[in-house]
Design an enzyme around this catalytic site. Structure first.
Site, short mmCIF file in Angstrom:
data_model
loop_
_atom_site.label_atom_id
_atom_site.label_comp_id
_atom_site.label_asym_id
_atom_site.label_seq_id
_atom_site.Cartn_x
_atom_site.Cartn_y
_atom_site.Cartn_z
CG ASP A 1 20.74 67.48 0.74
OD1 ASP A 1 20.48 67.36 -0.46
OD2 ASP A 1 19.92 67.90 1.57
CG PHE B 1 14.96 64.02 5.46
CD1 PHE B 1 14.95 62.76 4.91
CD2 PHE B 1 13.94 64.90 5.09
CE1 PHE B 1 13.95 62.35 4.01
CE2 PHE B 1 12.94 64.52 4.19
CZ PHE B 1 12.94 63.25 3.66
CD GLU C 1 14.86 71.46 0.40
OE1 GLU C 1 13.97 70.62 0.57
OE2 GLU C 1 15.66 71.38 -0.54
#
Ligand code: FRU
Length: 565
Positions: free
Chosen positions: A143, A199, A312
Site C-alpha cells: 500500500d 502497517f 481496509e
C-alpha cells in the site's frame, strides 16, 4: 522519463572492492551467529525465495535492537538485499525447522555469498521495472501510505520490506516528487519496533500546531501490528526528512482483530480532525482536536456494499458534483478479497457526512467500484494537495498473486496518480477517475507504434476491438461494446500468465454512457485505461516477453500513440 529513484538509490552491480567473506559461528544444526565487522557500509544478504524465513535477531551491547525475517540462501541466490552495518552488532540467525537441512548449516550457500560492500547500486535491468510509475528501489512494496503535499513536493510513503521482495518486515519506505512522475528515494520513514510492524496509515500537515509538535509539523498516524493492531503516531519537524515516534504510543486500541489503516484529515465544517479506520467489515469514525485523543463517533458499513472480504485502507473526502454546486462525501473502502474479478479491489460510497456520521445515499445493495481492473488496491489520497484537488494513488497489484509476480529485485509498483471527482449518471453519483493533470505534461511526440512505455489515445465512434501485440503472438485485447455499455480487457494471452491461476482473466467495466476517448498508459508491465471524462478506469498488469509493438484495430476506433517523456 527516467525515474530518479534509480540513480539515487544505489544498485545491484555492486562495486565489490575488497571482498570479505563472513565467518559464522555455528551454534547448533539450525542456529548461527555472525559478528559484523567494519569491512563495508553494507552486508549483502543473499535471498533464495523458495526457502523459509530465517529469523535474525540483531543484538548490540547485549540488547536486542532489531528483528528481521529473511529467506537466506540455502542452495542458490535469487538476489541480494543490503543490511546497513553498525559496528559491534551481532546477527543471531535461527533457520526454520526443515527436514531438508541435513548436515551442518555451515554448508549453506548464504555464508559463501554474503559480502561486505560500500556501494549498493540498484540496476534497472529487470525488464518489468516500470519507467514512470513509482516503485521501491528494491524489495517488496504494498500500500501507498502517509501521502502529503508540502512546499511543492508530493511525499509518498509505502509499505516496504527492505530485506526481500515478498511481504515481511513491514516498514514505511519514503519517496518524494515535484511532478508525480519522477520519484526520489528519501530515508526510510518508519521501521518496526516493540509495538510491532508498521502497517498502513496516513499523514497530515498540522498547520495550526494542534498536536504540539510545532507549526506545520507532519504528523503520521499508522497501525502498529503484532498479534493485535493498535494505532500509533509519529511526527516530523523538518518537512518530512526524518520522523520521530511519539513516546505515548499507542494512541488508540480496541478489542478487534482487524483494526487498522487510520486516515486522518482536517474537517473545516466542524473545525476538528477526523479519523477513519477499518475495523473488520466496517469503517469507524473518530474526532479529535489534537490528533492524539480520539473520540469514537460512529461506524459505517453494516449491510452496505460488498462484504466479500475484510475492509481496509479507508479514505473520506468532500467534493463538488461535476456541473453543480452540490457537495457530497466520498468514502473509499478497499476490500480484500471480494473484488469484481477476484481478490482485492476498491469500492466506494457516496453520501453525506456531518463530521460524526457518514450516511450513504444509495441503497445498501448498491456496490460501486473505483477501477474495474484487477490490479488496483489500497487507494488513498494526498493530504494538503494544492487547489483543493483529490489526488489518489493505488497499489498496482492484487493480493491473489502479488508475491508471485515475475520480478525479483523489487516487487510491485504504484498506479499513476489520479484526479478524483464526482459525477451524476442515471440518478446515482459516481466517482470520476482521470489521470492526474501532471500526465498531460509527460506526453511527448506522436510515434508510429506502441512501445514499452507510451500513451495511446483511442478515439471511439462506436463498437471497436483494439489489440496490442508483439511478434510472439502475445496480446491484450480490448473491446468496447456501445450498446452493452461495456469496456473489456482480456489479458489471458498477454505473455507470462502462468505464475498464478488467478492471473489470466478478462476484466469488464460499465462505461456509464458512451465512450468517446480512452487513454491507455502502458509502462512495461501495466496497462491503465481511462475514459478521458473519468467515467471508467481499468488497471491491469501484463508480463509480455517483449513489449507490445503493434496495434490492431477493428471497428469504429482510431489510435494515436505518443511517447512519454
Ligand atoms: C492492505 C493491508 C492493510 C495493512 C497492510 C499491511 O493491503 O492489508 O490493511 O495495513 O496491507 O501490509
Amino acid at each position: 522519463m527516467k525515474n530518479t529513484l534509480f540513480t539515487l538509490v544505489p544498485a545491484f552491480a555492486f562495486a565489490m572492492g575488497a571482498w570479505a567473506q563472513v565467518s559464522p559461528e555455528i551454534l547448533s544444526e539450525r542456529h548461527a551467529m555472525l559478528r559484523l565487522e567494519h569491512n563495508g557500509k553494507y552486508l549483502l544478504l543473499p535471498v533464495e525465495e523458495k526457502q523459509e524465513n530465517a529469523h535474525i535477531r540483531v543484538v548490540k551491547d547485549n540488547q536486542l535492537v532489531n528483528t528481521i525475517n529473511c529467506r537466506l540462501a540455502v542452495d542458490k541466490v535469487d538476489y541480494y538485499v543490503p543490511y546497513e552495518v553498525h559496528e559491534g552488532e551481532i546477527l543471531d540467525i535461527a533457520f526454520a525447522a526443515n527436514s531438508r537441512y541435513t548436515g551442518s548449516i555451515k554448508g549453506f550457500t548464504c555464508w559463501n555469498k554474503m559480502q561486505y560492500t560500500d556501494e549498493f547500486t540498484e540496476k534497472t535491468t529487470e525488464k518489468y521495472r516500470p519507467d514512470y510509475h513509482h516503485t521501491p528501489g528494491y524489495g517488496w512494496m504494498n500500500d501507498p501510505n502517509g501521502m502529503f503535499y508540502k512546499d511543492g513536493k508530493w511525499h509518498l510513503c509505502y509499505q516496504w520490506n527492505p530485506y526481500a521482495s515478498y511481504w515481511e518486515n513491514l516498514s514505511w519506505g519514503h519517496s518524494s516528487s515535484t511532478d508525480l512522475l519522477h520519484w526520489t528515494a528519501e530515508p526510510t520513514a518508519l521501521v518496526p519496533d516493540a509495538l510491532g510492524m508498521i502497517f498502513s496509515g496516513s499523514a497530515v500537515v498540522d498547520k495550526e500546531n494542534t498536536a504540539g509538535f510545532g507549526k506545520d509539523a507532519i504528523v503520521l498516524l499508522y497501525t502498529s501490528a503484532r498479534e493485535r493492531q493498535t494505532q500509533s503516531m509519529a511526527y516530523s519537524t523538518d518537512g518530512g526528512k526524518t520522523f520521530t515516534k511519539y513516546s505515548g504510543n499507542p494512541i488508540l486500541t480496541a478489542d478487534i482483530p482487524d483494526f487498522r489503516d487510520p486516515k486522518v484529515f482536517w474537517n473545516e465544517d466542524i473545525k476538528c480532525w477526523n479519523l477513519i479506520l477499518a475495523s473488520g467489515q466496517e469503517m469507524w469514525i473518530y474526532t479529535s482536536s489534537n490528533l492524539r485523543d480520539w473520540k469514537f463517533e460512529s461506524a459505517f458499513g453494516r449491510n452496505y456494499g460488498n462484504h466479500g472480504g475484510v475492509w481496509e485502507c479507508p479514505d473520506l473526502m468532500k467534493m463538488k458534483v461535476a456541473g453543480s454546486e452540490e457537495e457530497k462525501w466520498l468514502l473509499i473502502c478497499n476490500i480484500n478479497p471480494g473484488g469484481p474479478f477476484g481478490g482485492s479491489a476498491t469500492q466506494y460510497f457516496v453520501g453525506s457526512f456531518d463530521g460524526h456520521e457518514f450516511k450513504c445515499e444509495s441503497a445498501p445493495e448498491v456496490t460501486k467500484w473505483m477501477d474495474y481492473g484487477k490490479d488496483h488496491y489500497a487507494t488513498v489520497t494526498f493530504d494538503n494537495a494544492p487547489d483543493g484537488r483529490c489526488v489518489a494513488i493505488a497499489w498496482m497489484s492484487n493480493w491473489q498473486y502479488a508475491n508471485q509476480v515475475p520480478t525479483l529485485q523489487f516487487r510491485s509498483a504504484n498506479t499513476i496518480a489520479r484526479d478524483l471527482g464526482l459525477y451524476s449518471y442515471n440518478g446515482e453519483t459516481y466517482c470520476s477517475v482521470k489521470p492526474a493533470v501532471e500526465m498531460d505534461a509527460a506526453r511527448g511526440k506522436q510515434i508510429a507504434a506502441p512501445a514499452a512505455r507510451c500513451e495511446i489515445v483511442l478515439t471511439l465512434k462506436g463498437d471497436a476491438q483494439i489489440t496490442l501485440k508483439n511478434k510472439h503472438g502475445e496480446r491484450v485485447t480490448m473491446v468496447y461494446d456501445e450498446e452493452e455499455g461495456t469496456f473489456d480487457m482480456d489479458r489471458r494471452r498477454s505473455g507470462n500468465v502462468s505464475f498464478s491461476d488467478a492471473f489470466p482473466c478478462v476484466t469488464s467495466a460499465p462505461t456509464n454512457g458512451k465512450l468517446r476517448q480512452v487513454r491507455l498508459f502502458v509502462d512495461r508491465c501495466s496497462i491503465e485505461a481511462f475514459d478521458a471524462d473519468g467515467k471508467m478506469a481499468m488497471t491491469n498488469l501484463v508480463f509480455p516477453t517483449e513489449p507490445y509493438n503493434r496495434i490492431e484495430i477493428k471497428g469504429k476506433a482510431k489510435a494515436k500513440v505518443y511517447a512519454l517523456q
